[in-house]
Design a protein around this motif. Structure first.
Motif, PDB file in Angstrom:
ATOM      1  N   ALA A  34      35.314 -23.508  12.670  1.00  0.00           N
ATOM      2  CA  ALA A  34      36.615 -23.748  12.051  1.00  0.00           C
ATOM      3  C   ALA A  34      36.574 -23.536  10.544  1.00  0.00           C
ATOM      4  CB  ALA A  34      37.102 -25.159  12.374  1.00  0.00           C
TER       5      ALA A  34
ATOM      6  N   ALA B 160      36.789 -19.889   9.933  1.00  0.00           N
ATOM      7  CA  ALA B 160      38.136 -19.426  10.276  1.00  0.00           C
ATOM      8  C   ALA B 160      39.127 -19.749   9.164  1.00  0.00           C
ATOM      9  CB  ALA B 160      38.583 -20.055  11.588  1.00  0.00           C
ATOM     10  N   THR B 161      38.947 -20.884   8.514  1.00  0.00           N
ATOM     11  CA  THR B 161      39.859 -21.281   7.447  1.00  0.00           C
ATOM     12  C   THR B 161      39.807 -20.304   6.279  1.00  0.00           C
ATOM     13  OG1 THR B 161      39.567 -23.603   8.067  1.00  0.00           O
ATOM     14  CG2 THR B 161      40.482 -23.171   5.905  1.00  0.00           C
TER      15      THR B 161
ATOM     16  N   ARG C 279      42.877 -15.608  10.642  1.00  0.00           N
ATOM     17  CA  ARG C 279      42.616 -16.692  11.596  1.00  0.00           C
ATOM     18  C   ARG C 279      43.065 -18.051  11.071  1.00  0.00           C
ATOM     19  NH1 ARG C 279      36.777 -17.067  13.461  1.00  0.00           N
ATOM     20  NH2 ARG C 279      36.220 -16.563  11.302  1.00  0.00           N
ATOM     21  N   SER C 280      43.885 -18.053  10.049  1.00  0.00           N
ATOM     22  CA  SER C 280      44.353 -19.311   9.463  1.00  0.00           C
ATOM     23  C   SER C 280      45.699 -19.091   8.788  1.00  0.00           C
ATOM     24  CB  SER C 280      43.325 -19.840   8.450  1.00  0.00           C
ATOM     25  OG  SER C 280      43.176 -18.930   7.366  1.00  0.00           O
TER      26      SER C 280
ATOM     27  N   ALA D 251      43.097 -23.621   9.949  1.00  0.00           N
ATOM     28  CA  ALA D 251      42.713 -22.641  10.966  1.00  0.00           C
ATOM     29  C   ALA D 251      43.747 -22.626  12.088  1.00  0.00           C
ATOM     30  CB  ALA D 251      41.334 -22.976  11.524  1.00  0.00           C
ATOM     31  N   ASN D 252      43.840 -21.493  12.771  1.00  0.00           N
ATOM     32  CA  ASN D 252      44.803 -21.375  13.871  1.00  0.00           C
ATOM     33  C   ASN D 252      44.348 -22.104  15.130  1.00  0.00           C
ATOM     34  OD1 ASN D 252      46.382 -19.708  12.257  1.00  0.00           O
ATOM     35  ND2 ASN D 252      45.436 -17.833  13.019  1.00  0.00           N
TER      36      ASN D 252
END
Length: 256
Positions: free
Chosen positions: A93, A96-97, A102-103, A119-120
């Motif tokens: 995560a 991803a952030t 992805r965020s 994040a998503n």
């Protein structure tokens, strides 16, 4: 006419620099590939160690639930559905952030956790009863305190409303003041609190001194107003619409 560049020419220096850069890039690439399995193993071990500590904090609130009873699932935060196309054991995560694909960037007026980007996806941990219904869900939470990032787990009953525990595994708040968010006496205040009001809005608040027995209030830490404010913003964000609110609604409706 000589074809070789002088030893001190800019062209020779540029060529040497390019060669060094290529060799370094190759070494870094090989190291990244060869070390990735070890990185993933360490990531998984660290994640399970934090989960074990959280389960130990819950104690009698959950009965006999061990790591083997916990099922990791990846949740799409925008609608609260599960995404089986993402491996929970490999998902990072934090990485991803940092990735715009992805965020999402959070509007300042709604970013009560002070995290900037969200994040998503998120990895949650679910335990079920013998009939398959949710018994316990553990949610990762992150926010900003007075002088550090706060990272922890929020554990909730299978009804998606009752809070069983909030445990921080990472914080750098003032020793003896804000750092008390990791003390057992303060952690114990969370058990049995209610997350949502009757109208579905986030009802839990942190800070000040509430009425004894108030199911929607957790007392703040004396002398640590800013840390308390950070915890309040963190919890309310992750229980809200930009956090796990959509997922917990699905949980309450029996869709998770």
């Amino acid at each position: 006419m000589p074809t070789d560049a002088p030893a001190d020419s800019p062209l020779r220096a540029l060529g040497i620099a390019l060669c060094i850069a290529l060799v370094c890039a190759l070494v870094v690439s090989v190291a990244a590939v060869s070390l990735r399995p070890r990185y993933l193993a360490n990531l998984e071990a660290e994640r399970f160690a934090r989960l074990d500590a959280t389960l130990a904090t819950l104690g009698d609130a959950i009965g006999s639930i061990g790591r083997e009873d916990i099922e990791p699932r990846v949740v799409r935060l925008d609608d609260g559905s599960y995404d089986d196309g993402v491996d929970p054991d490999l998902y990072d995560a934090v990485a991803a952030t940092r990735d715009p694909d992805r965020s999402i960037a959070l509007p300042a007026d709604r970013d009560t956790a002070g995290i900037g980007r969200r994040a998503n996806h998120a990895v949650i941990y679910l335990a079920r009863r013998d009939d398959g219904s949710p018994r316990l869900v553990i949610l990762p939470v992150v926010g900003t305190g007075y002088q550090s990032a706060l990272r922890g787990y929020l554990a909730m009953d299978g009804d998606g409303n009752e809070i069983l525990a909030l445990r921080f595994y990472e914080q750098g708040e003032t020793p003896g003041l804000g750092s008390r968010i990791q003390e057992p006496d303060w952690e114990a205040l969370w058990q049995g609190k209610q997350a949502y009001a009757d109208d579905g809005s986030v009802g839990i608040t942190v800070g000040g001194t509430g009425r004894r027995g108030d199911p929607f209030h957790v007392d703040g830490i004396s002398g640590a107003t800013r840390t308390t404010r950070g915890v309040n913003g963190l919890v309310r964000f992750w229980l809200g619409e930009l956090g796990f609110g959509p997922y917990l609604r699905r949980l309450r409706r029996g869709e998770a």
